[in-house]
Write a protein that holds these residues in place. Structure first.
Motif, PDB file in Angstrom:
ATOM      1  N   SER A 106       4.829 -43.935  13.793  1.00  0.00           N
ATOM      2  CA  SER A 106       4.209 -43.552  12.522  1.00  0.00           C
ATOM      3  C   SER A 106       5.158 -42.656  11.742  1.00  0.00           C
ATOM      4  N   ILE A 107       5.067 -42.777  10.435  1.00  0.00           N
ATOM      5  CA  ILE A 107       5.834 -41.925   9.526  1.00  0.00           C
ATOM      6  C   ILE A 107       4.847 -41.232   8.603  1.00  0.00           C
ATOM      7  N   VAL A 108       4.950 -39.912   8.545  1.00  0.00           N
ATOM      8  CA  VAL A 108       4.116 -39.105   7.657  1.00  0.00           C
ATOM      9  C   VAL A 108       5.036 -38.410   6.672  1.00  0.00           C
ATOM     10  N   VAL A 109       4.784 -38.633   5.384  1.00  0.00           N
ATOM     11  CA  VAL A 109       5.606 -38.036   4.321  1.00  0.00           C
ATOM     12  C   VAL A 109       4.833 -36.864   3.741  1.00  0.00           C
ATOM     13  N   LYS A 110       5.449 -35.663   3.752  1.00  0.00           N
ATOM     14  CA  LYS A 110       4.801 -34.454   3.258  1.00  0.00           C
ATOM     15  C   LYS A 110       5.540 -33.907   2.046  1.00  0.00           C
ATOM     16  N   ARG A 111       4.808 -33.037   1.315  1.00  0.00           N
ATOM     17  CA  ARG A 111       5.364 -32.392   0.128  1.00  0.00           C
ATOM     18  C   ARG A 111       5.297 -30.882   0.345  1.00  0.00           C
ATOM     19  N   PHE A 112       6.272 -30.142  -0.196  1.00  0.00           N
ATOM     20  CA  PHE A 112       6.265 -28.690  -0.067  1.00  0.00           C
ATOM     21  C   PHE A 112       5.025 -28.115  -0.726  1.00  0.00           C
ATOM     22  N   LYS A 113       4.394 -27.152  -0.086  1.00  0.00           N
ATOM     23  CA  LYS A 113       3.208 -26.515  -0.660  1.00  0.00           C
ATOM     24  C   LYS A 113       3.590 -25.746  -1.907  1.00  0.00           C
ATOM     25  N   GLY A 114       2.674 -25.722  -2.851  1.00  0.00           N
ATOM     26  CA  GLY A 114       2.899 -24.981  -4.080  1.00  0.00           C
ATOM     27  C   GLY A 114       3.350 -25.845  -5.220  1.00  0.00           C
ATOM     28  N   GLU A 115       3.888 -27.044  -4.932  1.00  0.00           N
ATOM     29  CA  GLU A 115       4.306 -27.913  -6.011  1.00  0.00           C
ATOM     30  C   GLU A 115       3.108 -28.496  -6.742  1.00  0.00           C
ATOM     31  N   ILE A 116       2.077 -28.883  -5.997  1.00  0.00           N
ATOM     32  CA  ILE A 116       0.896 -29.491  -6.593  1.00  0.00           C
ATOM     33  C   ILE A 116      -0.245 -29.335  -5.610  1.00  0.00           C
TER      34      ILE A 116
END
Length: 1506
Positions: free
Chosen positions: A262-272
């Motif tokens: 599995s691949i999980v793509v995350k985003r830095f907190k605070g951007e949105i």
């Protein structure tokens, strides 16, 4: 081989000890001890040799394979966590003895070395040490050679066995390294890689959510590489869509294996804010507030299984920014939809579309479109219903739906589904479950007998493979369609399928996957919370929690069962422990009670059992739910009803409810939903307006459908009544000192009932501050205009209006603008009001209005109508009528279909044009579906009526008829009748007073209306039709006619549109005649054909015949007069036909003798005969003489033929054919003399003429020839040549002739005077045929060019061989008019005259070529090129220069002289003596001994070497 080890014993390249039996453990311990001793010896050996290398066997000591054969060595390097970090090169190992320990020679060497060291300590003698070193060196060299030899022999032996048995090498794919799960940051790259072994080499395919990854479809996104069994998938710049389950499949002839990651793509907190849906593009539109509107929406939709349905909405976002894209999402029952093969989503920038490619009942539900911007979001929802597809067998049930895999293990999968709402009229007997391996199309039925429980365990699966499932329902009538297939399920242990835990390092984005270090040698404790989660008669499912201790190594479980009442515990999985804390037990005896317990195990041993479960009886524990409670229907719209009910009591695992509806009295129940709903309220759509329905509800769970609830109270399908919406558009029509006349527009929603009136309120506004509201009228007013009195002059007022219907008074409108109460004194009229639009079509509409209340100084005398597009600017208003109309209605045409328009009206009087009215609402020019027009009808009694039909009629709808758009109230001239959805108005006494425009409008509809213009011409036409209906005539399809039949019978007949009850009277000369021997009458009532037949005509039958018809009150007649010549001709023809009939009783001619000319100009005499038999004879005669049988006589297929191949005058004559047998004879004659022969020859000439080819021109030595070819030439053919439309007078210069099939015209020595149009004319007795050709300058030139083109007459040899240093001179004759240009070429290059090459052209006839001194560079190919306007010609010769090497090689003078004489004799013999062509001799005059001699005679040049 490792490929034979079961999947559940594999963990990458490690095998768990917990699976071993005691025998296996013993074998492993022995193997470990031997391996450890070998490792110690091997390491000491390497140390003694001074070698340093890392060694890795690929298996931990405590996790060796239990198979008897020694495992294949692996060369992978791992870290402490057993993670592979690279490869190592193994140290060479030789024979089996070397592999198991030290050899005897090595041991001896070690002993000798030890002894030597001891002696060296005692005796330090150098000679002894040198001898020992030499011996050790020899022994090492010998052992090395032996190892190399042995290695070579082993390799050759293995290769031999490989060639002898290749199948022993083949094995299924195996993952040496499996892909690992990753969690990455957005816009980073990630790579999945694995190592696969197998033979033949496996084919590797990567999948994303079970969809093949195609790098070509997403260039730059994916990169797939394969090298040396290492396969990788690289994903570039990951985004949220890349979050998915990936798996790699390896397949060869021995099997297939898959590995998942599995691949999980995350985003830095605070951007949105991650709780909100993120937009796909990052755009900064700071300070902009977007307004979103969803228009052109889709309504409640109905589809059928297998169909394709599209749902779409137009989305308007203001302001419209090209770069900004909103987030468009689709939901079904509040579940976000993603693109798949079943659903496709498209966003075009202003329209969102969802396409359901293949409808199934799973697609039924509430669909919601959500459009989100940074300023918020808008949604729109509508329900989609999916009906069952037509059953292949009548009475078969509907297909099951929502097939899912609840519990997937390594050898079984529990399949769950939902029962269909439609059982086909008989109860469902059960269900069949089918499975299909992913990648194939072969379906296998899993159960032999149908199962009633909507859950079934599928066993017999192959571990590691993926399957899809479908379900079919069956009743006594047959099988249903299969359901939609389930999502793929892999047959593997849940522990192997679990995802590995991961954490992210935000500063680098690197993914670190860790596992807790296991504690070895610790026996696990008891499992916790063991319970029976599911129990049916087919299986029991247990679940538990692992023991509380952490860090235990490789925990697996044994399941034990015990029959209630006994103490005998039996292990269920004796050989293979399970990894996951969930287990399904099969093959339990139905009706017996069991207890269960679980033990933990690992390499350290088996732990204590868990607490046993309570006694569980094998059987279906889930009961069918009880019937739902009271069902209450409520009116909703004119096609839907809201149904609510009480939930089923004590229902377990409730799936939902099915609602059924039935029209009262029909006893036919139809499902309102085909997918169970979980609530207790549902809107049933698609009902028939004004029908009365009853409803009932059934609950459903896995055990089945509950009994039906009690039927609801009947409810009529009609829109619910509510108070009307507020009016709008309040304007002032007139203002005086103390009163104002107001007008307003009707509410957009009237609440389902007629508006009975309006209430007006007013309030005074002082300095911008409004006061209290006051009622202007206590009693409601029906008109949309009202005079508000008792106002104060020069005060400001605001107004509001409320509408009322039978449901009550609605909410008030918004306050109007502030109006000043002052008397109007303007001269022009005020604005018209109450504008209405009706009869809207795609290209026209009708606009109605009321005149202004304020007339102005003078009365209103006309109106002007303005129009503009709804979205156009204010300056776009334009007039509809150039001249004012005095009517209060107008039909506006020439509209553009689909365009929306607004209208306004202005009134005028003598003072001018007044203020315009308020514009109407935007009206789209669209013809609504189901729109009908008024139809005029005249019934059988001659009654004229206008008829109108409305398809979307409601219960409160009324038909309103108008004349000139004013409602008809006078019933003296018109009578209105309404029945159902049809209405008609009848003209009581149509006359000129009824001329006008008649319209009909239907209330409580979406504007259903139409009109009909009754003009004076139309009224006149209708009155004629009415008269014909009152006094009808029987329509005659044909008038009375006469025809002759076989045997000369006379038939009188006609055809009329008459019923079976009609009557016919036959009259002759005013006397009625009847059936008898002379007259035969017949009346075919099916076709309306009336006939009378007479055998023959006598002189007394001359007169008038009449057929009189009567059918009810309709009558008609038709007569036929047979007197004078008409009667005589008919009588004569009747007698002839009678005789012919008798003639045809024997052999006779069907077609008499005639001739035919074939394209080959053969003449065929032929006739067609009939009624012949074997004895019938046919004899040909010419001029009374019988034609012999050998003269091309044929008699085939009833056709007699006589062929004349080349006709001539001798073939003229009278031809006759006689047919005869015992029944009689018949004769046919053809006269081919005089004119008959001429006509035949003209036909032959016509064929010859048409076979002629187009006239062509060719050049000959004498001049020009014009010619054409024909297929056959006859001496009698008359041909005329024409020049400029005049016949040519032939002479010695112009001649014509025939050669074979060629006809030609020869023109000798043509000149320009001969140019012009030539033609050849063929005579065929009629118009003839001409072939023409234009002789232009090119024709003359072509002739002249043949005679006068440039030529090289001769004189040049083919080859000239000459000695170096000699001179060469060649001369040739040139001819042509005009004098040609002469060019000399050497090796295709133009030459110029100089001292070495002398080129001359004298007298326009002689061209000479001279080389003064020949050298070797002069060798080559030479050409002379002559050219004038008629053509070009060339002459070639080759010059070969040699260098003499020996005098003896020279030619004898005698021989040369002999050859010269031979040449002269040849020349003299060739030419006549009286011809005196020039004769010249060429020799090398500069040499005392000539080397060659050339003779030129009349252009013929010959050379010889001397």
């Amino acid at each position: 081989m490792s490929g034979s080890i079961p999947f559940y014993q594999k963990h990458h390249r490690h095998y768990d000890r917990g699976y071993r039996s005691k025998e296996m453990a013993s074998a492993v311990s022995q193997y470990q001890s031997s391996s450890s001793s070998y490792t110690a010896r091997n390491s000491s050996s390497r140390t003694s040799r001074g070698l340093k290398a890392s060694s890795y066997s690929g298996l931990e000591e405590n996790r060796l394979s239990p198979v008897p054969k020694r495992a294949k060595p692996t060369y992978l390097a791992v870290d402490k966590e057993n993670q592979i970090i690279g490869y190592v090169v193994p140290i060479f190992r030789g024979s089996q003895e070397f592999a198991s320990g030290f050899s005897d020679t090595e041991e001896a060497r070690v002993k000798e070395t030890a002894a030597y060291m001891a002696r060296r300590d005692l005796f330090t003698h150098g000679l002894e040490m040198e001898r020992s070193e030499q011996m050790s060196r020899k022994v090492a060299m010998r052992e090395s050679a032996e190892r190399i030899t042995m290695s070579k022999r082993i390799h050759e032996h293995e290769e031999y066995h490989k060639r002898m048995n290749e199948d022993s090498l083949m094995h299924a794919p195996e993952f040496v390294i499996k892909p690992r799960s990753h969690t990455v940051w957005e816009k980073q790259c990630v790579r999945l890689h694995c190592t696969v072994t197998g033979w033949p080499e496996p084919r590797v395919v990567w999948y994303k959510n079970n969809v093949t990854v195609d790098p070509l479809a997403h260039p730059g996104k994916y990169k797939i590489e394969s090298s040396y069994n290492v396969h990788s998938l690289e994903i570039n710049r990951c985004d949220f869509d890349d979050t998915a389950q990936y798996h790699v499949s390896a397949m060869n002839a021995k099997g297939e294996l898959s590995a998942f990651a599995s691949i999980v793509v995350k985003r830095f907190k605070g951007e949105i804010d991650e709780s909100l849906p993120a937009p796909r593009r990052k755009c900064d539109f700071y300070g902009i507030t977007f307004q979103t509107h969803i228009v052109d929406t889709f309504g409640v939709s109905f589809g059928r299984e297998g169909e394709t349905m599209s749902l779409g909405c137009t989305v308007i976002i203001y302001p419209a920014l090209h770069r900004y894209q909103p987030e468009v999402q689709w939901y079904r029952d509040d579940v976000l939809l993603t693109a798949s093969k079943w659903t496709q989503m498209h966003w075009s920038g202003d329209k969102a579309t969802l396409t359901l490619t293949h409808l199934n009942k799973e697609d039924e539900g509430l669909y919601t479109l959500r459009v989100a911007t940074k300023s918020g979001y808008e949604t729109y929802s509508a329900y989609v219903f999916v009906r069952d597809a037509d059953a292949e067998i009548e009475g078969a049930p509907g297909a099951p739906l929502d097939v899912r895999c609840l519990d997937a293990n390594k050898d079984y999968v529990i399949v769950n589904w939902k029962q269909p709402a439609v059982d086909g009229g008989s109860s469902i007997l059960g269900y069949f479950v089918d499975r299909c391996e992913v990648g194939t199309t072969h379906w296998i039925q899993c159960n032999d007998t149908p199962v009633k429980f909507a859950r079934f365990p599928v066993t017999g699966l192959v571990e590691g493979r993926s399957y899809i499932f479908r379900v079919r329902a069956v009743n006594k009538c047959g099988m249903s369609h299969p359901s939609r297939v389930s999502e793929p399920a892999a047959a593997m242990d849940p522990a192997d399928r679990a995802r590995m835990r991961g954490t992210s390092a935000p500063w680098t984005g690197q993914i670190i996957v860790t596992e807790e270090e296991p504690a070895e040698g610790v026996v696990p404790g008891r499992p916790r919370d063991l319970q029976v989660t599911e129990a049916t008669k087919n299986y029991v499912v247990l679940s538990w929690k692992p023991p509380g201790e952490k860090g235990l190594e490789g925990i697996m479980y044994y399941v034990e069962k015990c029959v209630s009442g006994t103490d005998s515990w039996q292990r269920v999985n004796t050989e293979i422990p399970v990894k996951s804390p969930r287990f399904a037990l099969f093959d339990l005896a139905e009706g017996k009670s069991y207890s269960f317990r679980v033990r933990c195990c690992n390499s350290a041993g088996v732990g204590e059992p868990s607490d046993p479960t309570e006694a569980t009886t094998v059987g279906d524990k889930l009961d069918i739910p009880s019937a739902p409670g009271r069902v209450v229907p409520t009116r909703n719209t004119d096609t839907s009803v809201v149904v609510s009910w009480e939930a089923s009591r004590d229902a377990k695992e409730l799936v939902g409810y099915y609602i059924e509806g039935s029209i009262v009295g029909s006893n036919i129940w139809e499902p309102c939903n085909n997918k169970p709903v979980k609530g207790t309220r549902f809107i049933c759509h698609g009902l028939v307006t004004e029908e009365t329905y009853v409803f009932r509800v059934r609950a459903v769970n896995a055990a089945g459908l509950s009994p039906c609830s009690q039927e609801s109270e009947p409810v009529e399908v009609k829109a619910a009544i509510a108070s009307p919406a507020p009016p709008y558009g309040i304007t002032v029509l007139e203002c005086v000192r103390d009163a104002m006349v107001l007008a307003w527009k009707q509410p957009t929603f009237i609440g389902g009932a007629d508006i009975v009136g309006y209430f007006v309120d007013y309030r005074e506004v002082v300095d911008g501050v409004p006061g209290k509201w006051h009622e202007a009228n206590i009693k409601c007013v029906s008109e949309r205009a009202y005079r508000v009195s008792d106002l104060k002059e020069n005060r400001k007022y605001q107004f509001q209006v409320r509408a009322a219907n039978m449901a009550g008074v609605g909410i008030p409108s918004m306050p109007s603008e502030t109006f000043l109460c002052e008397e109007w004194t303007i001269a022009v009229p005020g604005p018209p009001h109450d504008l209405q639009v009706t009869e809207v079509r795609s290209d026209s509409l009708v606009l109605l209005w009321k005149p202004p209340v304020y007339q102005g100084r003078d009365p209103v005398n006309g109106f002007y109508i303005d129009i503009k597009e709804a979205d156009a600017v204010e300056e776009a208003w334009r007039g509809v009528n150039d001249k004012a109309t005095d009517k209060k209605y107008i039909k506006v045409g020439n509209l553009k279909e689909g365009e929306s328009y607004v209208f306004r009206v202005r009134a005028q009087n003598k003072a001018g044009v007044g203020k315009a009215s308020d514009p109407t609402e935007a009206v789209p020019a669209v013809t609504k579906p189901g729109t009908k027009e008024i139809v005029v009808d005249v019934d059988d009694d001659g009654v004229i009526s206008l008829n109108f039909e409305c398809l979307n009629l409601t219960a409160d709808s009324k038909f309103v008829w108008s004349k000139d758009y004013e409602e008809i109230t006078d019933s003296s001239r018109m009578t209105m009748e309404t029945k159902g959805n049809k209405s008609k108005t009848i003209f009581n006494c149509p006359g000129e007073e009824d001329i006008g425009i008649y319209s009909c409008a239907v209330t409580h509809t979406d504007g259903a209306s139409a009109s009909y213009t009754l003009s004076a011409e139309e009224l006149k036409r209708l009155l004629v039709i009415s008269h014909d209906h009152k006094f009808p005539l029987i329509p005659l399809k044909t008038e009375l006619a006469v025809e002759l039949q076989e045997k000369g019978r006379v038939r009188f007949w006609l055809q009329a549109d008459i019923s079976a009850n009609g009557k016919v009277d036959y009259v002759f000369n005013d006397n009625r005649i009847s059936q008898g021997e002379k007259y035969k009458m017949n009346f075919d009532k099916n076709t309306g054909v009336i006939e009378m037949i007479m055998e023959s005509l006598a002189p007394s039958d001359e007169g008038t015949y009449t057929f009189q018809l009567q059918d009810g009150k309709a009558t008609n007649q038709s007569s036929l007069v047979l007197i004078g010549d008409v009667f005589k001709e008919l009588q004569k023809e009747s007698e002839f036909q009678r005789k012919e009939w008798f003639r045809k009783q024997g052999p006779h001619f069907i077609e008499y003798l005639s001739y035919e000319v074939t394209p080959e100009c053969c003449v065929i005499l032929q006739c067609k005969v009939g009624n012949i038999k074997k004895d019938t004879s046919a004899v040909w005669y010419k001029d009374g003489r019988e034609i012999k049988a050998d003269q091309n006589l044929s008699f085939t297929e009833g056709v007699l033929k006589l062929e004349i191949a080349q006709i001539s005058k001798k073939d003229a004559g009278v031809y006759e054919v006689v047919l005869k047998d015992d029944r009689g004879k018949d004769t046919s004659t053809l006269n081919l003399t005089d004119q008959g022969f001429k006509d035949l020859m003209n036909q032959v000439f016509w064929v010859i003429a048409n076979s002629s080819t187009p006239l062509k021109i060719t050049s000959t030595d004498e001049g020009i020839r014009l010619y054409t070819f024909v297929s056959y030439y006859n001496d009698l053919l008359q041909v005329t040549w024409h020049y400029k439309d005049s016949a040519i007078a032939f002479s010695d210069r112009i001649k014509s002739g025939v050669v074979g099939e060629q006809l030609w015209l020869q023109i000798t020595e043509p000149t320009e005077k001969d140019m012009g149009k030539y033609a050849i004319e063929f005579y065929d007795g009629k118009g003839g045929l001409r072939r023409t050709v234009e002789l232009a300058g090119q024709g003359i030139d072509a002739s002249n060019s043949s005679l006068n083109r440039a030529r090289v007459a001769g004189g040049l040899p083919d080859v000239v061989t000459i000695q170096e240093g000699k001179a060469l001179n060649l001369t040739c004759n040139i001819s042509g008019d005009p004098v040609p240009e002469v060019t000399w070429l050497k090796n295709e290059r133009e030459m110029t005259s100089d001292d070495h090459y002398i080129l001359k052209f004298e007298s326009g006839k002689f061209a000479s070529f001279t080389i003064t001194t020949v050298n070797t560079s002069d060798s080559g190919k030479y050409s002379i090129l002559v050219k004038n306007k008629y053509g070009t010609e060339s002459g070639d010769f080759t010059v070969s220069v040699f260098i003499p090497q020996d005098e003896g090689m020279n030619v004898s003078p005698h021989l040369s002289l002999y050859l010269l004489l031979l040449m002269l004799v040849t020349i003299i013999v060739t030419y006549h003596c009286d011809a005196s062509p020039p004769l010249s001799f060429i020799n090398d005059h500069r040499s005392p001994s000539p080397s060659f001699l050339s003779v030129d005679y009349d252009g013929t040049s010959t050379s010889i070497d001397l």
